[in-house]
Design a protein around this motif. Structure first.
Motif, mmCIF file in Angstrom:
data_model
loop_
_atom_site.group_PDB
_atom_site.id
_atom_site.type_symbol
_atom_site.label_atom_id
_atom_site.label_comp_id
_atom_site.label_asym_id
_atom_site.label_seq_id
_atom_site.Cartn_x
_atom_site.Cartn_y
_atom_site.Cartn_z
ATOM 1 N N VAL A 138 -45.783 -42.241 26.509
ATOM 2 C CA VAL A 138 -46.308 -40.978 26.883
ATOM 3 C C VAL A 138 -46.185 -41.234 24.739
ATOM 4 C CG1 VAL A 138 -46.087 -38.829 26.955
ATOM 5 C CG2 VAL A 138 -45.320 -40.569 28.339
ATOM 6 N N TYR A 139 -47.874 -40.471 24.633
ATOM 7 C CA TYR A 139 -47.926 -39.758 22.966
ATOM 8 C C TYR A 139 -47.174 -38.048 23.554
ATOM 9 C CZ TYR A 139 -49.032 -43.938 21.388
ATOM 10 O OH TYR A 139 -49.082 -45.024 20.484
ATOM 11 N N LEU A 140 -46.893 -37.695 22.916
ATOM 12 C CA LEU A 140 -46.308 -35.926 22.844
ATOM 13 C C LEU A 140 -46.894 -35.169 22.029
ATOM 14 C CD1 LEU A 140 -44.767 -33.429 24.498
ATOM 15 C CD2 LEU A 140 -42.783 -34.837 23.089
ATOM 16 N N PHE A 141 -47.649 -34.496 21.980
ATOM 17 C CA PHE A 141 -48.063 -33.588 20.640
ATOM 18 C C PHE A 141 -48.073 -32.205 20.738
ATOM 19 C CE2 PHE A 141 -51.284 -37.578 21.340
ATOM 20 C CZ PHE A 141 -51.633 -37.390 20.032
ATOM 21 N N ASP A 142 -47.709 -31.770 19.877
ATOM 22 C CA ASP A 142 -46.976 -30.302 19.366
ATOM 23 C C ASP A 142 -48.262 -29.722 18.231
ATOM 24 O OD1 ASP A 142 -46.671 -28.275 19.632
ATOM 25 O OD2 ASP A 142 -44.934 -28.321 19.352
#
Length: 173
Positions: free
Chosen positions: A134-138
Protein backbone atom coordinates in the motif's frame (compact mmCIF):
# COMPACT_ATOMS: atom_id res chain seq x y z
CA UNK A 1 9.49 9.74 2.64
CA UNK A 2 8.58 13.35 2.08
CA UNK A 3 9.21 15.35 -1.05
CA UNK A 4 9.32 19.01 -0.04
CA UNK A 5 9.45 21.32 2.94
CA UNK A 6 6.21 23.09 3.73
CA UNK A 7 6.27 26.43 5.55
CA UNK A 8 3.10 27.01 7.59
CA UNK A 9 0.78 29.66 6.22
CA UNK A 10 0.26 31.51 9.53
CA UNK A 11 -2.45 33.72 7.98
CA UNK A 12 -0.05 34.63 5.18
CA UNK A 13 2.43 36.19 7.61
CA UNK A 14 5.24 33.64 7.24
CA UNK A 15 8.11 35.22 5.25
CA UNK A 16 9.37 31.74 4.28
CA UNK A 17 6.26 30.88 2.25
CA UNK A 18 7.51 29.75 -1.15
CA UNK A 19 6.20 28.34 -4.41
CA UNK A 20 6.08 24.78 -3.04
CA UNK A 21 4.07 25.89 0.00
CA UNK A 22 1.59 27.67 -2.26
CA UNK A 23 1.39 24.62 -4.54
CA UNK A 24 0.68 22.34 -1.57
CA UNK A 25 -2.03 24.71 -0.36
CA UNK A 26 -3.54 24.85 -3.86
CA UNK A 27 -3.65 21.04 -3.92
CA UNK A 28 -5.95 21.29 -0.89
CA UNK A 29 -8.11 23.97 -2.52
CA UNK A 30 -11.77 23.15 -3.09
CA UNK A 31 -11.83 25.12 -6.37
CA UNK A 32 -11.00 22.84 -9.29
CA UNK A 33 -9.40 25.70 -11.26
CA UNK A 34 -6.95 26.51 -8.45
CA UNK A 35 -6.26 22.85 -7.66
CA UNK A 36 -5.43 21.63 -11.17
CA UNK A 37 -1.99 23.27 -11.60
CA UNK A 38 -0.96 21.69 -8.28
CA UNK A 39 -2.24 18.28 -9.39
CA UNK A 40 -0.26 18.62 -12.64
CA UNK A 41 2.89 19.69 -10.75
CA UNK A 42 2.80 16.74 -8.34
CA UNK A 43 1.92 14.37 -11.20
CA UNK A 44 5.21 15.34 -12.86
CA UNK A 45 7.10 14.93 -9.60
CA UNK A 46 5.60 11.52 -8.78
CA UNK A 47 6.04 10.14 -12.29
CA UNK A 48 9.65 11.30 -12.46
CA UNK A 49 11.87 8.46 -13.59
CA UNK A 50 13.94 8.58 -10.36
CA UNK A 51 10.89 7.91 -8.19
CA UNK A 52 9.28 5.30 -10.40
CA UNK A 53 12.54 3.31 -10.39
CA UNK A 54 11.82 2.61 -6.71
CA UNK A 55 8.62 0.74 -7.55
CA UNK A 56 8.52 -3.02 -7.39
CA UNK A 57 6.30 -5.35 -9.38
CA UNK A 58 4.18 -6.61 -6.47
CA UNK A 59 0.44 -5.93 -6.49
CA UNK A 60 -0.10 -2.47 -5.05
CA UNK A 61 -2.80 -0.03 -4.17
CA UNK A 62 -2.94 3.55 -2.96
CA UNK A 63 -4.55 5.00 0.11
CA UNK A 64 -4.90 8.64 1.08
CA UNK A 65 -4.87 9.83 4.69
CA UNK A 66 -8.37 11.22 5.33
CA UNK A 67 -8.82 14.85 6.33
CA UNK A 68 -9.90 15.78 9.84
CA UNK A 69 -13.59 15.87 8.93
CA UNK A 70 -15.84 12.82 8.73
CA UNK A 71 -16.04 11.13 5.30
CA UNK A 72 -13.73 13.71 3.74
CA UNK A 73 -10.50 13.28 1.82
CA UNK A 74 -8.47 15.72 -0.25
CA UNK A 75 -10.00 15.98 -3.71
CA UNK A 76 -6.59 17.05 -5.00
CA UNK A 77 -4.89 13.92 -3.69
CA UNK A 78 -7.61 11.66 -5.08
CA UNK A 79 -7.28 13.36 -8.49
CA UNK A 80 -3.51 12.96 -8.30
CA UNK A 81 -3.85 9.25 -7.50
CA UNK A 82 -6.13 8.82 -10.51
CA UNK A 83 -3.52 10.50 -12.69
CA UNK A 84 -0.56 8.41 -11.47
CA UNK A 85 -2.53 5.15 -11.30
CA UNK A 86 -1.18 3.70 -14.54
CA UNK A 87 2.43 4.70 -13.93
CA UNK A 88 2.38 3.12 -10.47
CA UNK A 89 0.16 0.19 -11.55
CA UNK A 90 -2.30 0.77 -8.70
CA UNK A 91 -5.13 -1.73 -8.72
CA UNK A 92 -7.73 0.54 -7.11
CA UNK A 93 -9.74 3.61 -8.09
CA UNK A 94 -11.02 4.54 -4.67
CA UNK A 95 -9.54 5.28 -1.26
CA UNK A 96 -9.83 2.49 1.33
CA UNK A 97 -9.43 4.72 4.36
CA UNK A 98 -12.36 6.63 5.85
CA UNK A 99 -12.62 9.08 8.72
CA UNK A 100 -15.58 7.86 10.78
CA UNK A 101 -15.99 11.03 12.86
CA UNK A 102 -14.70 14.58 12.70
CA UNK A 103 -11.67 15.33 14.88
CA UNK A 104 -10.13 18.70 15.74
CA UNK A 105 -7.96 20.01 12.91
CA UNK A 106 -4.32 19.63 13.93
CA UNK A 107 -3.27 22.72 11.95
CA UNK A 108 -5.61 24.75 14.17
CA UNK A 109 -4.14 23.41 17.40
CA UNK A 110 -5.92 20.05 17.60
CA UNK A 111 -4.15 17.08 19.20
CA UNK A 112 -1.44 15.32 17.24
CA UNK A 113 -1.49 11.78 18.55
CA UNK A 114 -1.82 8.47 16.76
CA UNK A 115 -4.57 7.11 18.98
CA UNK A 116 -6.96 9.90 17.96
CA UNK A 117 -6.55 8.82 14.33
CA UNK A 118 -6.70 5.09 15.07
CA UNK A 119 -10.00 5.65 16.88
CA UNK A 120 -11.53 7.73 14.07
CA UNK A 121 -10.29 6.08 10.85
CA UNK A 122 -11.26 2.72 9.40
CA UNK A 123 -10.07 0.53 6.56
CA UNK A 124 -13.18 0.18 4.41
CA UNK A 125 -12.20 -2.85 2.30
CA UNK A 126 -9.60 -4.93 4.17
CA UNK A 127 -9.99 -7.79 1.71
CA UNK A 128 -8.70 -5.53 -1.10
CA UNK A 129 -5.48 -4.63 0.69
CA UNK A 130 -4.65 -8.09 2.01
CA UNK A 131 -1.10 -9.16 1.05
CA UNK A 132 -0.58 -6.02 -1.04
CA UNK A 133 1.89 -3.16 -0.91
CA UNK A 134 0.00 0.00 0.00
CA UNK A 135 1.33 3.41 -1.00
CA UNK A 136 -0.05 5.73 1.64
CA UNK A 137 -0.17 9.40 0.60
CA UNK A 138 -0.62 12.56 2.63
CA UNK A 139 -0.41 16.13 1.42
CA UNK A 140 1.33 17.70 4.42
CA UNK A 141 2.72 15.98 7.50
CA UNK A 142 3.97 17.64 10.65
CA UNK A 143 4.46 15.00 13.33
CA UNK A 144 3.54 12.02 11.17
CA UNK A 145 0.86 10.87 13.62
CA UNK A 146 -1.89 10.48 11.01
CA UNK A 147 0.44 8.71 8.57
CA UNK A 148 1.72 6.34 11.24
CA UNK A 149 -1.80 5.64 12.52
CA UNK A 150 -3.01 4.83 9.01
CA UNK A 151 0.03 2.62 8.46
CA UNK A 152 -0.81 0.69 11.65
CA UNK A 153 -4.44 0.32 10.57
CA UNK A 154 -3.47 -0.92 7.11
CA UNK A 155 -0.95 -3.44 8.43
CA UNK A 156 -3.49 -4.68 11.00
CA UNK A 157 -5.99 -5.11 8.17
CA UNK A 158 -3.59 -7.37 6.25
CA UNK A 159 -1.41 -5.14 4.07
CA UNK A 160 1.93 -6.79 3.34
CA UNK A 161 3.83 -3.50 3.38
CA UNK A 162 3.02 0.21 3.64
CA UNK A 163 5.12 2.86 1.92
CA UNK A 164 4.39 6.32 3.34
CA UNK A 165 4.72 9.36 1.06
CA UNK A 166 4.07 12.92 2.20
CA UNK A 167 4.24 15.58 -0.46
CA UNK A 168 5.27 18.16 2.13
CA UNK A 169 6.68 18.15 5.65
CA UNK A 170 6.16 21.10 7.94
CA UNK A 171 9.36 23.04 8.46
CA UNK A 172 9.13 25.74 11.14
CA UNK A 173 12.78 26.79 10.81
Amino acid sequence: MYLYDYHPWNSGQNPKIDKITNTLLNLKNTEYKRRQPAVRFFFKVLTNRQITKLLDTSPKIFCVVPSHSENNVSAGLIELMGNIKETYCFENDENYLRRTRTVPKAANGGPRNQQLHIDSIEVTCPEKIENKTVYLFDDITTTGSSLLACKRLLLSAGAQRVVMVALGRTNDD
